[in-house]
Every structure is written in C-alpha cells, then in structure tokens.
Design a protein around this motif. Structure first.
Motif, PDB file in Angstrom:
ATOM      1  N   VAL A  90     -25.110 -59.304 -72.825  1.00  0.00           N
ATOM      2  CA  VAL A  90     -25.563 -58.222 -71.573  1.00  0.00           C
ATOM      3  C   VAL A  90     -23.739 -58.698 -70.550  1.00  0.00           C
ATOM      4  CG1 VAL A  90     -27.770 -58.353 -72.577  1.00  0.00           C
ATOM      5  CG2 VAL A  90     -26.788 -59.910 -70.829  1.00  0.00           C
ATOM      6  N   ASP A  91     -24.207 -56.925 -70.169  1.00  0.00           N
ATOM      7  CA  ASP A  91     -23.671 -56.795 -69.159  1.00  0.00           C
ATOM      8  C   ASP A  91     -23.867 -57.039 -67.634  1.00  0.00           C
ATOM      9  OD1 ASP A  91     -21.534 -55.312 -70.797  1.00  0.00           O
ATOM     10  OD2 ASP A  91     -22.970 -54.087 -71.274  1.00  0.00           O
ATOM     11  N   ALA A  92     -25.706 -57.674 -67.911  1.00  0.00           N
ATOM     12  CA  ALA A  92     -26.107 -57.560 -66.927  1.00  0.00           C
ATOM     13  C   ALA A  92     -27.628 -58.076 -66.578  1.00  0.00           C
ATOM     14  CB  ALA A  92     -26.136 -56.477 -65.832  1.00  0.00           C
ATOM     15  N   ILE A  93     -27.532 -58.932 -65.511  1.00  0.00           N
ATOM     16  CA  ILE A  93     -29.428 -60.086 -65.916  1.00  0.00           C
ATOM     17  C   ILE A  93     -30.158 -59.296 -64.349  1.00  0.00           C
ATOM     18  CG2 ILE A  93     -31.187 -61.475 -65.407  1.00  0.00           C
ATOM     19  CD1 ILE A  93     -28.013 -63.948 -66.835  1.00  0.00           C
ATOM     20  N   THR A  94     -30.966 -58.699 -64.932  1.00  0.00           N
ATOM     21  CA  THR A  94     -31.819 -58.855 -63.753  1.00  0.00           C
ATOM     22  C   THR A  94     -33.173 -59.457 -63.268  1.00  0.00           C
ATOM     23  OG1 THR A  94     -33.539 -57.471 -64.521  1.00  0.00           O
ATOM     24  CG2 THR A  94     -31.459 -56.302 -63.918  1.00  0.00           C
ATOM     25  N   ILE A  95     -33.389 -60.546 -62.836  1.00  0.00           N
ATOM     26  CA  ILE A  95     -34.670 -60.971 -62.170  1.00  0.00           C
ATOM     27  C   ILE A  95     -35.397 -60.453 -60.790  1.00  0.00           C
ATOM     28  CG2 ILE A  95     -33.225 -63.497 -62.984  1.00  0.00           C
ATOM     29  CD1 ILE A  95     -32.532 -64.019 -60.183  1.00  0.00           C
ATOM     30  N   ALA A  96     -36.163 -60.838 -60.513  1.00  0.00           N
ATOM     31  CA  ALA A  96     -37.083 -60.433 -59.595  1.00  0.00           C
ATOM     32  C   ALA A  96     -37.678 -61.387 -58.702  1.00  0.00           C
ATOM     33  CB  ALA A  96     -38.181 -59.174 -59.778  1.00  0.00           C
ATOM     34  N   GLY A  97     -37.679 -61.402 -57.184  1.00  0.00           N
ATOM     35  CA  GLY A  97     -38.318 -62.840 -56.419  1.00  0.00           C
ATOM     36  C   GLY A  97     -39.517 -62.289 -56.379  1.00  0.00           C
ATOM     37  N   ARG A  98     -40.469 -63.561 -55.708  1.00  0.00           N
ATOM     38  CA  ARG A  98     -41.411 -63.569 -55.333  1.00  0.00           C
ATOM     39  C   ARG A  98     -41.100 -62.842 -53.574  1.00  0.00           C
ATOM     40  NH1 ARG A  98     -44.310 -65.955 -59.106  1.00  0.00           N
ATOM     41  NH2 ARG A  98     -43.257 -67.581 -60.360  1.00  0.00           N
ATOM     42  N   GLU A  99     -42.079 -62.889 -53.184  1.00  0.00           N
ATOM     43  CA  GLU A  99     -42.859 -62.277 -52.743  1.00  0.00           C
ATOM     44  C   GLU A  99     -42.749 -63.636 -51.086  1.00  0.00           C
ATOM     45  OE1 GLU A  99     -45.135 -59.895 -50.194  1.00  0.00           O
ATOM     46  OE2 GLU A  99     -45.749 -58.727 -52.001  1.00  0.00           O
ATOM     47  N   ARG A 100     -41.982 -63.841 -50.470  1.00  0.00           N
ATOM     48  CA  ARG A 100     -41.571 -64.911 -49.496  1.00  0.00           C
ATOM     49  C   ARG A 100     -42.039 -64.798 -48.000  1.00  0.00           C
ATOM     50  NH1 ARG A 100     -40.325 -69.013 -52.642  1.00  0.00           N
ATOM     51  NH2 ARG A 100     -38.920 -68.553 -54.211  1.00  0.00           N
ATOM     52  N   SER A 101     -41.650 -66.084 -47.214  1.00  0.00           N
ATOM     53  CA  SER A 101     -42.041 -65.268 -45.115  1.00  0.00           C
ATOM     54  C   SER A 101     -40.612 -65.249 -44.912  1.00  0.00           C
ATOM     55  CB  SER A 101     -42.780 -67.338 -44.929  1.00  0.00           C
ATOM     56  OG  SER A 101     -41.428 -67.654 -45.160  1.00  0.00           O
ATOM     57  N   ILE A 116     -28.849 -67.147 -61.078  1.00  0.00           N
ATOM     58  CA  ILE A 116     -27.339 -66.448 -60.231  1.00  0.00           C
ATOM     59  C   ILE A 116     -26.290 -67.914 -59.939  1.00  0.00           C
ATOM     60  CG2 ILE A 116     -26.606 -66.232 -58.007  1.00  0.00           C
ATOM     61  CD1 ILE A 116     -29.609 -65.072 -57.505  1.00  0.00           C
ATOM     62  N   LEU A 117     -26.509 -69.046 -60.210  1.00  0.00           N
ATOM     63  CA  LEU A 117     -25.692 -70.471 -60.099  1.00  0.00           C
ATOM     64  C   LEU A 117     -25.131 -70.903 -61.864  1.00  0.00           C
ATOM     65  CD1 LEU A 117     -26.735 -72.923 -57.230  1.00  0.00           C
ATOM     66  CD2 LEU A 117     -24.828 -70.307 -57.708  1.00  0.00           C
ATOM     67  N   GLY A 118     -26.053 -70.742 -62.950  1.00  0.00           N
ATOM     68  CA  GLY A 118     -25.754 -70.756 -63.907  1.00  0.00           C
ATOM     69  C   GLY A 118     -25.193 -70.119 -65.119  1.00  0.00           C
ATOM     70  N   THR A 119     -24.932 -68.435 -64.433  1.00  0.00           N
ATOM     71  CA  THR A 119     -24.114 -67.937 -65.177  1.00  0.00           C
ATOM     72  C   THR A 119     -22.644 -66.660 -64.798  1.00  0.00           C
ATOM     73  OG1 THR A 119     -24.346 -65.803 -66.894  1.00  0.00           O
ATOM     74  CG2 THR A 119     -25.326 -65.770 -64.740  1.00  0.00           C
ATOM     75  N   ASP A 120     -21.877 -66.353 -65.230  1.00  0.00           N
ATOM     76  CA  ASP A 120     -20.395 -65.887 -64.969  1.00  0.00           C
ATOM     77  C   ASP A 120     -21.226 -64.321 -65.062  1.00  0.00           C
ATOM     78  OD1 ASP A 120     -20.713 -65.708 -67.775  1.00  0.00           O
ATOM     79  OD2 ASP A 120     -18.973 -66.291 -67.507  1.00  0.00           O
ATOM     80  N   ARG A 121     -22.697 -63.408 -65.546  1.00  0.00           N
ATOM     81  CA  ARG A 121     -22.791 -62.744 -65.400  1.00  0.00           C
ATOM     82  C   ARG A 121     -22.993 -62.341 -64.158  1.00  0.00           C
ATOM     83  NH1 ARG A 121     -22.259 -61.078 -71.021  1.00  0.00           N
ATOM     84  NH2 ARG A 121     -22.425 -63.596 -72.224  1.00  0.00           N
ATOM     85  N   PRO A 122     -23.107 -60.905 -63.734  1.00  0.00           N
ATOM     86  CA  PRO A 122     -23.719 -59.967 -62.353  1.00  0.00           C
ATOM     87  C   PRO A 122     -25.086 -59.781 -63.359  1.00  0.00           C
ATOM     88  CG  PRO A 122     -22.462 -58.443 -63.759  1.00  0.00           C
ATOM     89  CD  PRO A 122     -22.622 -59.119 -64.790  1.00  0.00           C
ATOM     90  N   VAL A 123     -26.263 -60.671 -61.108  1.00  0.00           N
ATOM     91  CA  VAL A 123     -27.493 -60.895 -61.718  1.00  0.00           C
ATOM     92  C   VAL A 123     -27.651 -59.386 -60.803  1.00  0.00           C
ATOM     93  CG1 VAL A 123     -29.453 -62.250 -61.518  1.00  0.00           C
ATOM     94  CG2 VAL A 123     -26.851 -63.122 -62.011  1.00  0.00           C
ATOM     95  N   LEU A 124     -28.550 -59.236 -60.724  1.00  0.00           N
ATOM     96  CA  LEU A 124     -29.839 -57.982 -59.597  1.00  0.00           C
ATOM     97  C   LEU A 124     -30.477 -58.834 -59.290  1.00  0.00           C
ATOM     98  CD1 LEU A 124     -28.870 -54.333 -61.719  1.00  0.00           C
ATOM     99  CD2 LEU A 124     -27.594 -55.818 -59.911  1.00  0.00           C
ATOM    100  N   VAL A 125     -31.072 -58.630 -58.783  1.00  0.00           N
ATOM    101  CA  VAL A 125     -32.287 -58.987 -57.783  1.00  0.00           C
ATOM    102  C   VAL A 125     -32.781 -58.342 -57.681  1.00  0.00           C
ATOM    103  CG1 VAL A 125     -33.553 -61.170 -56.419  1.00  0.00           C
ATOM    104  CG2 VAL A 125     -31.271 -61.575 -57.158  1.00  0.00           C
ATOM    105  N   CYS A 126     -33.843 -57.677 -57.973  1.00  0.00           N
ATOM    106  CA  CYS A 126     -34.614 -56.746 -57.627  1.00  0.00           C
ATOM    107  C   CYS A 126     -36.028 -56.850 -56.921  1.00  0.00           C
ATOM    108  CB  CYS A 126     -35.385 -55.677 -59.220  1.00  0.00           C
ATOM    109  SG  CYS A 126     -34.191 -55.354 -59.962  1.00  0.00           S
ATOM    110  N   SER A 127     -36.380 -56.225 -56.105  1.00  0.00           N
ATOM    111  CA  SER A 127     -37.835 -56.104 -55.187  1.00  0.00           C
ATOM    112  C   SER A 127     -38.507 -54.976 -55.248  1.00  0.00           C
ATOM    113  CB  SER A 127     -37.660 -56.606 -53.889  1.00  0.00           C
ATOM    114  OG  SER A 127     -36.592 -55.382 -53.405  1.00  0.00           O
ATOM    115  N   ARG A 128     -39.508 -54.813 -55.053  1.00  0.00           N
ATOM    116  CA  ARG A 128     -39.739 -53.459 -54.994  1.00  0.00           C
ATOM    117  C   ARG A 128     -39.852 -52.437 -53.772  1.00  0.00           C
ATOM    118  NH1 ARG A 128     -45.144 -52.018 -58.051  1.00  0.00           N
ATOM    119  NH2 ARG A 128     -45.322 -49.784 -57.700  1.00  0.00           N
ATOM    120  N   ARG A 129     -39.867 -51.277 -53.871  1.00  0.00           N
ATOM    121  CA  ARG A 129     -39.961 -50.831 -53.109  1.00  0.00           C
ATOM    122  C   ARG A 129     -40.665 -51.022 -51.992  1.00  0.00           C
ATOM    123  NH1 ARG A 129     -37.917 -46.727 -56.792  1.00  0.00           N
ATOM    124  NH2 ARG A 129     -35.779 -47.448 -56.661  1.00  0.00           N
TER     125      ARG A 129
END
Length: 132
Positions: A90-101, A116-129
């Motif tokens: 793949v050209d990119a990976i998306t992941i979504a973080g959990r809500e945090r303080s 993020i640390l284990g791949t050389d591919r771009p990683v998009l960290v997505c959050s809900r608007r």
C-alpha cells in the motif's frame, strides 16, 4: 492507482474518521481502500464484513466511488497491520487514535505507536472532526 490500508477496530467513530479522511484526501476514482480488521479474539468465527464499523467505513468509501477490498487477520494488531501493508504494498496506512486526556494527547496508543515506528510507509493518524 493508490492503495490505502485502513486499520479498523470495532469503533464506528474511528472507522468513520478514517473513511472520511481517505475520501477527502485521495482521488476517489484512482484509489483502492483495503479495509483490515484484526481479530484478537474471534470465538464466534465472525468475518470482517460482519463488523459494523467496517461496513460503515465501506459505505462511505463506496458512496464516494472508492474501490473497497476486505482483509482480516488474527494476532497482534500492530504486527498484522504492518505485515498486511507490506503484503498489499500500500501507499499509505490509516489508523485512528483513541480519545485521550490533554496530557495523554502527547502520546499515541501502543498500537498506533508501534505501527508508526514499525513501517517505512506514510501513516495517517485520523481523528473525528468535532463541530463547534
């Protein structure tokens, strides 16, 4: 053609955030979204298409004209995500973080950080608007 891996868990909010991000950032006619769900405990033998969050993400993507493919794994989520990304090239990976303080927002969750640390591919960290 771009290929994007969406690493989805059972959270509908996170799946929507990832699907909307892919829809908004990638050329919808020339993108394939690979929806991956890792089953850590799958005693009932469910398949990836039975996960409501995965179906919701697929609907958003397909409505936008993005091709969707389903993938499922079992094991360590971060390892499964990285291995699937490599196998699918793949050209990119998306992941979504959990809500945090506020203080917790400085750190990613363990799966996010490992991807993020284990791949050389771009990683998009997505959050809900959030609407204000």
């Amino acid at each position: 053609m771009k290929h994007v891996l969406l690493a989805l868990d059972e959270s509908d909010d996170r799946a929507v955030a990832q699907a909307e991000t892919v829809r908004d950032l990638f050329d919808t006619e020339h993108t394939t979204a690979h929806l991956l769900h890792d089953f850590t405990d799958n005693f009932e033998g469910a398949s990836v298409g039975q996960i409501a969050a995965v179906r919701h993400a697929a609907n958003i993507l397909e409505d936008a004209g993005i091709a969707v493919e389903y993938h499922e794994t079992s094991g360590s989520p971060s390892t499964s995500i990285i291995e699937a990304a490599d196998e699918l090239d793949v050209d990119a990976i998306t992941i979504a973080g959990r809500e945090r303080s506020k203080a917790g927002k400085v750190l990613f969750g363990s799966v996010s950080q490992e991807v993020i640390l284990g791949t050389d591919r771009p990683v998009l960290v997505c959050s809900r608007r959030t609407e204000e």
